[in-house]
Design a protein around this motif. Structure first.
Motif, PDB file in Angstrom:
ATOM      1  N   SER A 152     -10.317   4.512   0.536  1.00 36.05           N
ATOM      2  CA  SER A 152     -10.678   3.367  -0.337  1.00 36.05           C
ATOM      3  C   SER A 152     -10.450   3.939  -1.763  1.00 36.05           C
ATOM      4  CB  SER A 152     -12.232   3.181  -0.335  1.00 36.05           C
ATOM      5  OG  SER A 152     -12.976   4.428  -0.799  1.00 36.05           O
ATOM      6  N   PRO A 153     -10.272   3.134  -2.871  1.00 30.83           N
ATOM      7  CA  PRO A 153     -10.066   3.651  -4.030  1.00 30.83           C
ATOM      8  C   PRO A 153     -11.255   4.454  -4.517  1.00 30.83           C
ATOM      9  CG  PRO A 153      -9.394   1.430  -4.070  1.00 30.83           C
ATOM     10  CD  PRO A 153      -9.988   1.840  -2.737  1.00 30.83           C
ATOM     11  N   GLY A 154     -12.573   4.268  -3.963  1.00 32.41           N
ATOM     12  CA  GLY A 154     -13.666   5.055  -4.431  1.00 32.41           C
ATOM     13  C   GLY A 154     -13.757   6.480  -3.919  1.00 32.41           C
ATOM     14  N   THR A 155     -13.132   6.426  -2.741  1.00 39.57           N
ATOM     15  CA  THR A 155     -12.761   7.806  -2.137  1.00 39.57           C
ATOM     16  C   THR A 155     -11.983   8.607  -2.756  1.00 39.57           C
ATOM     17  OG1 THR A 155     -13.406   6.861   0.105  1.00 39.57           O
ATOM     18  CG2 THR A 155     -12.245   9.037  -0.110  1.00 39.57           C
ATOM     19  N   VAL A 156     -10.670   7.984  -3.459  1.00 39.26           N
ATOM     20  CA  VAL A 156      -9.867   8.496  -4.128  1.00 39.26           C
ATOM     21  C   VAL A 156     -10.475   9.178  -5.679  1.00 39.26           C
ATOM     22  CG1 VAL A 156      -7.547   8.161  -5.522  1.00 39.26           C
ATOM     23  CG2 VAL A 156      -7.824   7.227  -3.385  1.00 39.26           C
ATOM     24  N   LYS A 157     -11.086   8.293  -6.115  1.00 35.40           N
ATOM     25  CA  LYS A 157     -11.834   8.801  -7.283  1.00 35.40           C
ATOM     26  C   LYS A 157     -12.834   9.927  -7.008  1.00 35.40           C
ATOM     27  CE  LYS A 157     -12.070   4.293  -9.368  1.00 35.40           C
ATOM     28  NZ  LYS A 157     -12.816   3.236  -9.946  1.00 35.40           N
ATOM     29  N   SER A 158     -13.674  10.070  -6.234  1.00 39.62           N
ATOM     30  CA  SER A 158     -14.391  10.991  -5.827  1.00 39.62           C
ATOM     31  C   SER A 158     -13.700  12.397  -5.358  1.00 39.62           C
ATOM     32  CB  SER A 158     -15.509  10.626  -4.804  1.00 39.62           C
ATOM     33  OG  SER A 158     -15.017  10.365  -3.461  1.00 39.62           O
ATOM     34  N   TYR A 162      13.234   6.528  13.609  1.00 37.63           N
ATOM     35  CA  TYR A 162      14.382   6.214  14.184  1.00 37.63           C
ATOM     36  C   TYR A 162      14.029   6.046  15.836  1.00 37.63           C
ATOM     37  CZ  TYR A 162      19.051   5.592  15.889  1.00 37.63           C
ATOM     38  OH  TYR A 162      20.299   5.018  16.496  1.00 37.63           O
ATOM     39  N   ARG A 163      13.445   7.073  16.483  1.00 41.46           N
ATOM     40  CA  ARG A 163      12.816   6.860  17.797  1.00 41.46           C
ATOM     41  C   ARG A 163      11.971   5.995  18.190  1.00 41.46           C
ATOM     42  NH1 ARG A 163      13.004  12.609  17.112  1.00 41.46           N
ATOM     43  NH2 ARG A 163      11.025  12.699  16.797  1.00 41.46           N
ATOM     44  N   LYS A 164      10.866   5.852  17.386  1.00 40.42           N
ATOM     45  CA  LYS A 164       9.937   4.748  17.475  1.00 40.42           C
ATOM     46  C   LYS A 164       9.381   4.240  16.063  1.00 40.42           C
ATOM     47  CE  LYS A 164       5.372   4.036  19.630  1.00 40.42           C
ATOM     48  NZ  LYS A 164       4.281   4.403  19.322  1.00 40.42           N
ATOM     49  N   PRO A 165       9.937   3.144  15.747  1.00 45.09           N
ATOM     50  CA  PRO A 165       9.554   2.623  14.561  1.00 45.09           C
ATOM     51  C   PRO A 165       8.203   2.425  14.347  1.00 45.09           C
ATOM     52  CG  PRO A 165      11.547   1.176  15.651  1.00 45.09           C
ATOM     53  CD  PRO A 165      11.006   2.305  16.446  1.00 45.09           C
ATOM     54  N   PRO A 166       7.535   2.814  13.245  1.00 46.86           N
ATOM     55  CA  PRO A 166       6.140   2.709  13.179  1.00 46.86           C
ATOM     56  C   PRO A 166       5.713   1.276  12.922  1.00 46.86           C
ATOM     57  CG  PRO A 166       7.048   3.720  11.210  1.00 46.86           C
ATOM     58  CD  PRO A 166       8.097   3.762  12.154  1.00 46.86           C
ATOM     59  N   VAL A 167       4.553   0.761  12.797  1.00 48.33           N
ATOM     60  CA  VAL A 167       4.196  -0.514  12.231  1.00 48.33           C
ATOM     61  C   VAL A 167       3.653  -0.181  10.867  1.00 48.33           C
ATOM     62  CG1 VAL A 167       2.671  -2.394  12.621  1.00 48.33           C
ATOM     63  CG2 VAL A 167       3.449  -1.143  14.542  1.00 48.33           C
ATOM     64  N   LEU A 168       4.541  -0.702  10.027  1.00 49.56           N
ATOM     65  CA  LEU A 168       4.101  -0.599   8.601  1.00 49.56           C
ATOM     66  C   LEU A 168       3.040  -1.833   8.032  1.00 49.56           C
ATOM     67  CD1 LEU A 168       7.780   0.377   7.352  1.00 49.56           C
ATOM     68  CD2 LEU A 168       5.753   2.093   7.956  1.00 49.56           C
ATOM     69  N   ARG A 169       2.388  -1.464   7.082  1.00 48.04           N
ATOM     70  CA  ARG A 169       1.383  -2.609   6.579  1.00 48.04           C
ATOM     71  C   ARG A 169       2.318  -3.469   5.807  1.00 48.04           C
ATOM     72  NH1 ARG A 169      -2.833   1.322   3.949  1.00 48.04           N
ATOM     73  NH2 ARG A 169      -2.076   3.124   5.136  1.00 48.04           N
ATOM     74  N   ASP A 170       3.161  -2.822   4.952  1.00 49.03           N
ATOM     75  CA  ASP A 170       4.111  -3.731   4.400  1.00 49.03           C
ATOM     76  C   ASP A 170       5.597  -3.293   4.613  1.00 49.03           C
ATOM     77  OD1 ASP A 170       5.911  -4.913   2.327  1.00 49.03           O
ATOM     78  OD2 ASP A 170       4.913  -3.991   0.748  1.00 49.03           O
ATOM     79  N   GLU A 230      -2.504   2.902  -5.319  1.00 48.11           N
ATOM     80  CA  GLU A 230      -1.448   3.663  -4.463  1.00 48.11           C
ATOM     81  C   GLU A 230      -1.675   4.610  -3.452  1.00 48.11           C
ATOM     82  OE1 GLU A 230       2.677   2.399  -7.225  1.00 48.11           O
ATOM     83  OE2 GLU A 230       1.319   4.165  -7.878  1.00 48.11           O
ATOM     84  N   ILE A 231      -2.404   5.508  -4.168  1.00 48.78           N
ATOM     85  CA  ILE A 231      -3.017   6.810  -3.306  1.00 48.78           C
ATOM     86  C   ILE A 231      -3.951   6.596  -2.365  1.00 48.78           C
ATOM     87  CG2 ILE A 231      -4.378   8.859  -3.508  1.00 48.78           C
ATOM     88  CD1 ILE A 231      -3.555   9.087  -6.569  1.00 48.78           C
ATOM     89  N   ALA A 232      -4.754   5.152  -2.411  1.00 52.02           N
ATOM     90  CA  ALA A 232      -5.740   4.916  -1.676  1.00 52.02           C
ATOM     91  C   ALA A 232      -4.797   4.280  -0.250  1.00 52.02           C
ATOM     92  CB  ALA A 232      -6.396   3.848  -2.086  1.00 52.02           C
ATOM     93  N   ASP A 233      -3.724   3.595  -0.782  1.00 54.83           N
ATOM     94  CA  ASP A 233      -2.725   2.818   0.345  1.00 54.83           C
ATOM     95  C   ASP A 233      -2.212   3.996   0.960  1.00 54.83           C
ATOM     96  OD1 ASP A 233      -1.707   0.607   1.606  1.00 54.83           O
ATOM     97  OD2 ASP A 233       0.048   0.640   0.367  1.00 54.83           O
ATOM     98  N   THR A 234      -1.474   4.888   0.261  1.00 51.25           N
ATOM     99  CA  THR A 234      -0.804   6.103   0.829  1.00 51.25           C
ATOM    100  C   THR A 234      -1.686   6.747   1.979  1.00 51.25           C
ATOM    101  OG1 THR A 234       0.637   6.224  -0.860  1.00 51.25           O
ATOM    102  CG2 THR A 234       0.222   8.070   0.265  1.00 51.25           C
ATOM    103  N   LEU A 294       6.928   3.523   1.636  1.00 51.11           N
ATOM    104  CA  LEU A 294       6.538   4.668   0.871  1.00 51.11           C
ATOM    105  C   LEU A 294       5.122   5.303   1.375  1.00 51.11           C
ATOM    106  CD1 LEU A 294       8.252   4.568  -2.597  1.00 51.11           C
ATOM    107  CD2 LEU A 294       8.333   6.387  -0.818  1.00 51.11           C
ATOM    108  N   PRO A 295       4.191   4.387   1.332  1.00 49.39           N
ATOM    109  CA  PRO A 295       2.822   4.851   1.850  1.00 49.39           C
ATOM    110  C   PRO A 295       3.024   5.614   3.292  1.00 49.39           C
ATOM    111  CG  PRO A 295       2.435   2.722   0.848  1.00 49.39           C
ATOM    112  CD  PRO A 295       4.089   2.976   1.059  1.00 49.39           C
ATOM    113  N   TYR A 296       3.513   4.909   3.913  1.00 47.78           N
ATOM    114  CA  TYR A 296       3.500   5.730   5.383  1.00 47.78           C
ATOM    115  C   TYR A 296       4.488   7.061   5.246  1.00 47.78           C
ATOM    116  CZ  TYR A 296       5.025   6.680  10.056  1.00 47.78           C
ATOM    117  OH  TYR A 296       5.460   7.445  11.222  1.00 47.78           O
ATOM    118  N   LEU A 297       5.561   6.942   4.643  1.00 50.72           N
ATOM    119  CA  LEU A 297       6.479   8.227   4.480  1.00 50.72           C
ATOM    120  C   LEU A 297       5.624   9.405   3.795  1.00 50.72           C
ATOM    121  CD1 LEU A 297       9.921   6.647   3.291  1.00 50.72           C
ATOM    122  CD2 LEU A 297       9.094   7.603   5.868  1.00 50.72           C
ATOM    123  N   ARG A 298       4.917   9.057   2.772  1.00 52.39           N
ATOM    124  CA  ARG A 298       4.168   9.916   2.115  1.00 52.39           C
ATOM    125  C   ARG A 298       2.900  10.645   3.036  1.00 52.39           C
ATOM    126  NH1 ARG A 298       3.801   6.134  -2.786  1.00 52.39           N
ATOM    127  NH2 ARG A 298       5.897   6.716  -4.126  1.00 52.39           N
TER     128      ARG A 298
END
Length: 175
Positions: A152-158, A52-60, A144-148, A65-69
């Motif tokens: 990268s998805p590969g990093t999520v997998k590892s 509310y104080r300073k709106p973030p720049v959201l990718r979408d 979704e985890i990678a985005d949050t 949700l990715p930003y909030l999580r």
């Protein structure tokens, strides 16, 4: 005198809508990550107050949700680090969890086993812990985890693979 809908700025209505729609999920995620429901709820409120104080720049801009999580996980981690209780986090979240929500794990394992599993998860390095919580408690896909988490998805997998290996070793006596 209450303001009319026309008098409330669009940004405030949007934030209120996001807060209403996602508070429970975000608080649950934070509570699982840090083991303290009140810290998690405070973290969610702090994240929204910051937006509310300073709106973030959201990718979408339509999907916060990715930003909030990520913001909630980071806020919980910072709070627990400042308190010095990361390793000593209690398991109150299991007993305090909203009773209207179904918990598959509650039916699958005993309370003591669940407590040991949550303790083992919280002992993982933060990236591995975040991946496991997002995947198995929120049911997010690898992308979704990678985005949050901004990885990268590969990093999520590892990270997931390393976490499962560690958990299998630590939790072997429970088998």
């Amino acid at each position: 005198m209450m303001p009319t809908m026309e008098q409330i700025p669009e940004r405030q209505r949007t934030l209120e809508s996001w807060y209403h729609d996602h508070f429970v999920e975000l608080a649950r995620l934070g509570a699982l990550a840090c083991g303290d429901r009140s810290v998690a709820e405070d973290a969610v409120q702090d994240v929204f107050a910051g937006m509310y104080r300073k709106p973030p720049v959201l990718r979408d801009p339509g999907n916060p949700l990715p930003y909030l999580r990520t913001a909630v996980l980071n806020r919980c981690r910072s709070t627990m680090r400042r308190r010095g209780t990361g390793e000593r986090a209690t398991l109150r979240v299991v007993a305090d969890t909203d009773t209207t929500t179904e918990h598959v794990e509650r039916d699958a394992v005993s309370t003591s086993t669940r407590a040991e599993v949550l303790t083992a998860i919280r002992a993982l390095p933060y990236r591995q812990r975040d991946v496991i919580l997002l995947r198995h408690w929120l049911g997010l896909s690898e992308s979704e985890i990678a985005d949050t988490l901004g990885i990268s998805p590969g990093t999520v997998k590892s990270a997931a693979s390393r976490a499962r290996t560690t958990l299998a070793t630590v939790l072997e006596p429970l088998r």
